[in-house]
Motif scaffolding. Structure first.
Motif, PDB file in Angstrom:
ATOM      1  N   ASN A  44      22.937 -12.831  24.343  1.00 24.98           N
ATOM      2  CA  ASN A  44      21.982 -11.718  24.478  1.00 24.98           C
ATOM      3  C   ASN A  44      21.581 -11.150  23.119  1.00 24.98           C
ATOM      4  N   ASN A  45      21.155 -12.064  22.250  1.00 27.42           N
ATOM      5  CA  ASN A  45      20.682 -11.669  20.918  1.00 27.42           C
ATOM      6  C   ASN A  45      21.756 -10.942  20.113  1.00 27.42           C
ATOM      7  N   GLY A  46      22.994 -11.407  20.256  1.00 23.97           N
ATOM      8  CA  GLY A  46      24.091 -10.863  19.467  1.00 23.97           C
ATOM      9  C   GLY A  46      24.693  -9.579  19.985  1.00 23.97           C
TER      10      GLY A  46
ATOM     11  N   ASN B  69      20.175 -21.441  15.094  1.00 23.98           N
ATOM     12  CA  ASN B  69      20.688 -20.191  15.657  1.00 23.98           C
ATOM     13  C   ASN B  69      20.654 -19.080  14.618  1.00 23.98           C
ATOM     14  N   LEU B  70      20.257 -17.893  15.042  1.00 29.44           N
ATOM     15  CA  LEU B  70      20.219 -16.751  14.136  1.00 29.44           C
ATOM     16  C   LEU B  70      21.615 -16.208  13.864  1.00 29.44           C
ATOM     17  N   PHE B  71      22.489 -16.213  14.909  1.00 33.12           N
ATOM     18  CA  PHE B  71      23.822 -15.634  14.785  1.00 33.12           C
ATOM     19  C   PHE B  71      24.892 -16.721  14.711  1.00 33.12           C
ATOM     20  N   SER B  72      25.926 -16.452  13.925  1.00 37.17           N
ATOM     21  CA  SER B  72      27.085 -17.340  13.904  1.00 37.17           C
ATOM     22  C   SER B  72      27.960 -17.036  15.112  1.00 37.17           C
ATOM     23  N   ASP B  73      29.043 -17.804  15.253  1.00 40.20           N
ATOM     24  CA  ASP B  73      30.054 -17.379  16.206  1.00 40.20           C
ATOM     25  C   ASP B  73      30.725 -16.128  15.637  1.00 40.20           C
TER      26      ASP B  73
ATOM     27  N   ALA C 265      27.731  -4.611  22.273  1.00 34.82           N
ATOM     28  CA  ALA C 265      27.621  -3.946  20.981  1.00 34.82           C
ATOM     29  C   ALA C 265      27.301  -2.467  21.173  1.00 34.82           C
ATOM     30  N   ILE C 266      27.990  -1.610  20.431  1.00 35.67           N
ATOM     31  CA  ILE C 266      27.685  -0.181  20.446  1.00 35.67           C
ATOM     32  C   ILE C 266      26.439   0.020  19.588  1.00 35.67           C
ATOM     33  N   PRO C 267      25.343   0.499  20.172  1.00 35.18           N
ATOM     34  CA  PRO C 267      24.092   0.622  19.410  1.00 35.18           C
ATOM     35  C   PRO C 267      24.268   1.425  18.123  1.00 35.18           C
TER      36      PRO C 267
END
Length: 213
Positions: free
Chosen positions: A90-92, A69-73, A149-151
């Motif tokens: 959704n990709n973080g 996995n690319l992202f952690s929890d 996430a706020i871009p």
């Protein structure tokens, strides 16, 4: 001292017949549209509001990456509290809060622009990382239990790598412009990225600040 600073510091009103003799605004005109406008200009010229965030000793930030996995929890960070163990999808970019779980969000009383985030992470448990791990502090927003996430509203901290001792720390600061609408619920989220997908766990304390104009 500039005219704007005079009004902002001493609460003086240019429509006050006693100005600039030191008579206070509240004794002569209430409300004063001119003073309100000047205060608004001051906020945009001199800087916006700073929203502080910090974890606590009882519930440290725990960021776990799973192999592949690319992202952690994710860990939600509030105002002296932290809640780890949330899943990013959704990709973080998406985080769903289970019903009944605190989300540590604050509500925007007016529309504004987030212009910067500064964040800091301090290691609580010694660990050796076989590959670099980058901690990210990002603001999310929602009008329901699903936060997105706020871009652009994020900062990447300096990478953690190698043998880490208790007390080691990394930090980062980023400037940007990210608009947020009135009524939005805004929440600070910390997570880690590991581009190699190697499993890792880092524990520590965090603090951050976001500027909103």
């Amino acid at each position: 001292m500039s005219m704007y600073n005079d009004y902002n510091r001493y609460d003086l009103c240019p429509n006050d017949p006693g100005y600039p003799d030191g008579h206070h605004h509240k004794h002569h005109c209430n409300p004063c549209a001119t003073l309100t406008t000047i205060r608004r200009v001051n906020t945009r010229i001199l800087g916006g509001a700073i929203i502080p965030f910090a974890s606590d000793f009882i519930a440290p930030v725990i960021l776990t990456t799973i192999a592949g996995n690319l992202f952690s929890d994710a860990t939600i960070v509030g105002f002296g509290s932290a809640f780890p163990g949330f899943t990013l999808t959704n990709n973080g970019t998406t985080l769903t809060i289970p019903t009944g779980t605190p989300d540590e969000a604050f509500s925007m009383p007016r529309s504004g622009i987030i212009t910067s985030i500064a964040a800091h992470f301090t290691v609580l448990t010694a660990v050796t990382l076989t590959t670099p791990v980058t901690i990210v502090a990002q603001l999310f927003r929602a009008n329901s239990t699903t936060f997105t996430a706020i871009p652009g509203a994020l900062v990447n901290l300096d990478p953690l790598q190698g043998s880490l001792s208790i007390g080691d720390s990394v930090s980062g600061i980023a400037n940007f412009e990210a608009p947020v609408e009135a009524g939005s619920r805004v929440m600070m989220v910390f997570y880690a990225t590991n581009p190699t997908g190697v499993a890792s766990v880092v524990r520590g304390y965090v603090n951050a600040g976001a500027e909103i104009k």
